[in-house]
Design a protein around this motif. Structure first.
Motif, PDB file in Angstrom:
ATOM      1  N   VAL A 135       0.850  -1.182   0.000  1.00 51.32           N
ATOM      2  CA  VAL A 135       0.000   0.000   0.000  1.00 51.32           C
ATOM      3  C   VAL A 135       0.887   1.235   0.000  1.00 51.32           C
ATOM      4  N   THR A 136       0.613   2.169  -0.908  1.00 48.92           N
ATOM      5  CA  THR A 136       1.458   3.343  -1.031  1.00 48.92           C
ATOM      6  C   THR A 136       0.656   4.636  -0.892  1.00 48.92           C
ATOM      7  N   TYR A 137       1.321   5.627  -0.317  1.00 46.79           N
ATOM      8  CA  TYR A 137       0.772   6.983  -0.205  1.00 46.79           C
ATOM      9  C   TYR A 137       1.961   7.924  -0.072  1.00 46.79           C
ATOM     10  N   ASP A 179      -2.265   2.079  -4.654  1.00 42.80           N
ATOM     11  CA  ASP A 179      -1.884   3.462  -4.361  1.00 42.80           C
ATOM     12  C   ASP A 179      -3.094   4.289  -3.960  1.00 42.80           C
ATOM     13  N   ASN A 180      -2.949   4.980  -2.827  1.00 37.73           N
ATOM     14  CA  ASN A 180      -4.048   5.752  -2.253  1.00 37.73           C
ATOM     15  C   ASN A 180      -4.053   7.228  -2.659  1.00 37.73           C
ATOM     16  N   GLY A 181      -3.464   7.532  -3.822  1.00 33.25           N
ATOM     17  CA  GLY A 181      -3.538   8.898  -4.312  1.00 33.25           C
ATOM     18  C   GLY A 181      -2.243   9.661  -4.269  1.00 33.25           C
ATOM     19  N   SER A 182      -1.110   8.993  -4.450  1.00 30.30           N
ATOM     20  CA  SER A 182       0.184   9.672  -4.436  1.00 30.30           C
ATOM     21  C   SER A 182       0.313  10.594  -5.640  1.00 30.30           C
ATOM     22  N   THR A 183       0.919  11.743  -5.409  1.00 27.85           N
ATOM     23  CA  THR A 183       1.164  12.685  -6.503  1.00 27.85           C
ATOM     24  C   THR A 183       2.608  13.180  -6.487  1.00 27.85           C
ATOM     25  N   VAL A 211       0.299  -1.324 -10.791  1.00 27.73           N
ATOM     26  CA  VAL A 211      -0.241  -0.260  -9.949  1.00 27.73           C
ATOM     27  C   VAL A 211      -1.767  -0.275 -10.008  1.00 27.73           C
ATOM     28  N   LEU A 212      -2.383  -0.327  -8.833  1.00 27.62           N
ATOM     29  CA  LEU A 212      -3.832  -0.245  -8.711  1.00 27.62           C
ATOM     30  C   LEU A 212      -4.165   1.092  -8.060  1.00 27.62           C
ATOM     31  N   HIS A 213      -4.804   1.958  -8.786  1.00 27.94           N
ATOM     32  CA  HIS A 213      -5.200   3.256  -8.244  1.00 27.94           C
ATOM     33  C   HIS A 213      -6.532   3.072  -7.508  1.00 27.94           C
ATOM     34  N   THR A 214      -6.515   3.250  -6.198  1.00 31.06           N
ATOM     35  CA  THR A 214      -7.703   2.966  -5.394  1.00 31.06           C
ATOM     36  C   THR A 214      -8.769   4.045  -5.509  1.00 31.06           C
TER      37      THR A 214
END
Length: 296
Positions: A4-6, A37-41, A56-59
């Motif tokens: 899980v990434t943020y 990924d929980n919305g990383s920018t 990559v799965l964009h949640t």
């Protein structure tokens, strides 16, 4: 494998690169790696996509750790027997995943298995603990930061023991090998926990369902520490105390236990406010030094 990434920064690349030597993939087959990924920018996710090391799965938003992990697991084929759920700010020691998979064969009732987590300087982090109770929880929260060797903290964390393969009340969700059928049976992580205590709650439910949580210290994983946590320390502190209340309040649900729930909420609210002003309190109990433990 689901991570899980943020806003993970460069740590997620270090994690993915360490997977190569973490098991004999000729024997096990190449792992499917999903990054939820929980919305990383910050550009880090785009860099990972270029490498091809993960899908990559964009949640679609910040679902928290448990929500992101649930989404990642749901994206995997049902036939997969084991799923390794982990934070993005870890690196696996050579053979670490191999040790976890081998231990799974030794423990047919294991619903989850966890490695020894190490700090960047090679010290073990207490990642296999007993379930928190009123006695252990209050004693640890109240005295751990000023009296690390108090009996409540020692009974809860069990970090003064010689590391050995054993059962635990719960295992850190920072790195957790879960039996897919058990994870699905229990509905995964409870979304009521946005962050923190989702792993405590899962370990509790695994035990209640008749499965085991197994600590495997022969598997070593280093926790680097992520950019996201450092950037949002105050929010993390508040979330930790909110989740602690949700977990404990659910264990004392009878009408006549309402005064206890009120006392817990008041105590945790006060401690949360104090922790935001005191780095020592927020840091909790110091870790016992074990110079004989080294991840190198």
């Amino acid at each position: 494998m689901v991570t899980v990434t943020y806003f993970p920064g460069e740590t997620v690349t270090l994690l993915l690169e360490s997977v190569e030597a973490a098991a004999d993939w000729v024997k096990w087959g190449r792992p499917t790696v999903v990054m939820a990924d929980n919305g990383s920018t910050d550009g880090s996710i785009e860099e990972v996509e270029k490498t091809g090391l993960a899908t990559v799965l964009h949640t679609g938003g910040n679902l928290g750790f448990g929500g992101g992990a649930n989404a990642g697991v749901a994206a995997l084929p049902k036939a997969m027997e084991w799923v390794l759920i982990c934070n993005s700010d870890l690196t696996f020691a050579p053979g670490a995943i191999e040790e976890l998979l081998s231990a799974a064969g030794r423990h047919p009732r294991a619903g989850a298995l966890g490695p020894m987590l190490l700090t960047p300087d090679g010290q073990p982090y207490p990642s296999a603990r007993e379930l928190p109770s009123i006695g252990r929880g209050v004693g640890h929260a109240a005295f751990g930061w000023v009296w690390p060797r108090n009996p409540w903290t020692k009974a809860y964390r069990r970090d003064h023991e010689i590391p050995q393969e054993r059962g635990a009340g719960w295992l850190s969700g920072a790195c957790l090998l879960v039996r897919r059928s058990v994870f699905d049976q229990l509905g995964g992580f409870d979304p009521a926990f946005f962050m923190f205590f989702e792993d405590v709650d899962l370990g509790d439910r695994i035990g209640r369902a008749g499965w085991e949580n197994v600590y495997v210290p022969s598997a070593r994983v280093t926790h680097i520490g992520g950019h996201s946590t450092q950037r949002h320390q105050a929010e993390m502190t508040a979330a930790h105390h909110r989740s602690a209340y949700v977990y404990l309040a659910r264990r004392y649900v009878h009408w006549w236990q309402a005064p206890l729930r009120m006392a817990l909420k008041a105590g945790l609210t006060i401690r949360s406010a104090m922790a935001r002003r005191s780095a020592a309190l927020a840091g909790g109990a110091d870790l016992p030094t074990r110079p004989e433990i080294n991840c190198n």
